[in-house]
Design an enzyme around this catalytic site. Structure first.
Site, PDB file in Angstrom:
ATOM      1  N   SER A  32       4.645   6.827   1.985  1.00  0.00           N
ATOM      2  CA  SER A  32       5.443   5.808   2.479  1.00  0.00           C
ATOM      3  C   SER A  32       4.654   4.804   1.649  1.00  0.00           C
ATOM      4  O   SER A  32       3.451   4.449   1.653  1.00  0.00           O
ATOM      5  CB  SER A  32       5.310   5.720   4.078  1.00  0.00           C
ATOM      6  OG  SER A  32       5.754   6.686   4.741  1.00  0.00           O
ATOM      7  N   ASN A  47       0.672  -1.131  -0.050  1.00  0.00           N
ATOM      8  CA  ASN A  47       0.117  -0.014   0.011  1.00  0.00           C
ATOM      9  C   ASN A  47       0.792   1.235  -0.035  1.00  0.00           C
ATOM     10  O   ASN A  47       1.959   1.235   0.455  1.00  0.00           O
ATOM     11  CB  ASN A  47      -1.006   0.022   1.145  1.00  0.00           C
ATOM     12  CG  ASN A  47      -2.023   1.181   1.251  1.00  0.00           C
ATOM     13  OD1 ASN A  47      -2.391   1.504   0.317  1.00  0.00           O
ATOM     14  ND2 ASN A  47      -1.878   1.986   2.505  1.00  0.00           N
ATOM     15  N   ASP A  85      -2.427   0.997   8.183  1.00  0.00           N
ATOM     16  CA  ASP A  85      -1.219   1.778   7.901  1.00  0.00           C
ATOM     17  C   ASP A  85      -0.073   1.321   8.931  1.00  0.00           C
ATOM     18  O   ASP A  85       0.977   2.151   9.235  1.00  0.00           O
ATOM     19  CB  ASP A  85      -1.565   3.090   8.017  1.00  0.00           C
ATOM     20  CG  ASP A  85      -2.569   3.553   7.102  1.00  0.00           C
ATOM     21  OD1 ASP A  85      -2.709   2.970   6.119  1.00  0.00           O
ATOM     22  OD2 ASP A  85      -3.236   4.424   7.337  1.00  0.00           O
ATOM     23  N   HIS A 110       0.642   5.418   1.543  1.00  0.00           N
ATOM     24  CA  HIS A 110       0.068   6.049   2.390  1.00  0.00           C
ATOM     25  C   HIS A 110       0.710   7.547   2.460  1.00  0.00           C
ATOM     26  O   HIS A 110       1.873   7.832   2.273  1.00  0.00           O
ATOM     27  CB  HIS A 110       0.269   5.527   3.843  1.00  0.00           C
ATOM     28  CG  HIS A 110      -0.610   6.264   4.641  1.00  0.00           C
ATOM     29  ND1 HIS A 110      -1.829   6.185   4.848  1.00  0.00           N
ATOM     30  CD2 HIS A 110       0.001   7.236   5.964  1.00  0.00           C
ATOM     31  CE1 HIS A 110      -2.346   7.115   5.915  1.00  0.00           C
ATOM     32  NE2 HIS A 110      -1.223   7.651   6.408  1.00  0.00           N
TER      33      HIS A 110
END
Length: 258
Positions: A164, A135, A173, A137
């Site tokens: 990030s 992912n 996260d 973020h």
């Protein structure tokens, strides 16, 4: 005794007993499935990296939980399989994620990339794809997980913000970070200007992290991200504001400015 056939045009045996056909020795390229909910600007960055043979593999499918997501248009325009799987049609998060797993698995991915996929994933989903789920973020994790990061950074008077790329775990996260890019908070910044500057960082580092993974350089080992066999620090490999500005200026045509 049967002798292996070596009469193929390249002189190779075909599985030990040739049948006269030439072997297809083209390497199998790693496969990526991208999950989106909206515009898909990070998806576009991945597609452009692929177009320039800088991704290390191929985006083979884009799946959205929203049928009207513009990212699906980007996928179709790039010749990539675009799939709408609306979450409203399922009675629970677990039922939706089970269906999503089935759709993803049809494409046999090596990596699943979240690019603005605005859903909290169930433990079932995270554990199923653990270690190959990534992912991006908009903050310098572990600072500012969750939503509204640009507003929170400005309200806190922070001097640095950024993006990030991290592996996904059951903690929101909270997975190990692979790479970050810093964006200085400038005098006069508002949410829109800061968001735009962070987006340039996202578009820079996401293809880098994906390529590292597809090349086998980046791995998740338990609760630690490793690059080339070495443990990465909590913030991963960090590109400073100056590093990023230099990289971005190198990408611009001569005579143009960002």
């Amino acid at each position: 005794m049967i002798e292996p056939n070596t009469n193929a045009s390249n002189g190779d045996t075909l599985g030990g007993f040739g049948n006269g056909f030439e072997a297809d020795d083209a390497p199998v390229r790693p496969r990526v499935v991208v999950l989106i909910s909206g515009s898909g600007s990070n998806l576009q960055a991945l597609l452009e990296a692929q177009e320039h043979d800088e991704l290390g593999g191929d985006v083979v499918a884009v799946i959205s939980n929203k049928a009207d997501a513009y990212g699906l248009v980007r996928a179709r325009d790039a010749g990539v399989d675009a799939v709408a799987l609306p979450h409203e049609e399922y009675e629970s998060r677990e039922h939706y994620d089970a269906a999503l797993i089935k759709v993803i698995e049809r494409h046999e991915p090596d990596l699943i990339v979240l690019a603005g996929f605005m859903r909290i994933l169930s433990p079932l989903f995270v554990q199923y794809f653990f270690g190959r789920l990534m992912n991006i973020h908009p903050s310098l994790l572990p600072a500012w997980p969750g939503l509204d990061t640009h507003r929170k950074v400005l309200e806190a008077g922070e001097q640095e913000h950024g993006a990030s790329v991290h592996f996904v775990t059951e903690e929101l996260d909270g997975g190990p970070v692979a790479i970050q890019a810093v964006a200085n908070v400038l005098e006069g910044d508002d949410e829109a200007s800061l968001k735009e500057r962070v987006h340039t960082r996202e578009h820079l580092i996401y293809p880098i992290a994906v390529r590292w993974f597809l090349e086998g350089r980046l791995k998740l080992d338990g609760e630690v991200a490793k690059l080339d066999g070495h443990n990465l620090p909590v913030g991963g490999l960090r590109l400073s504001h100056a590093d990023v500005e230099e990289e971005l200026s190198d990408e611009l045509p001569e005579g143009e400015e960002d």
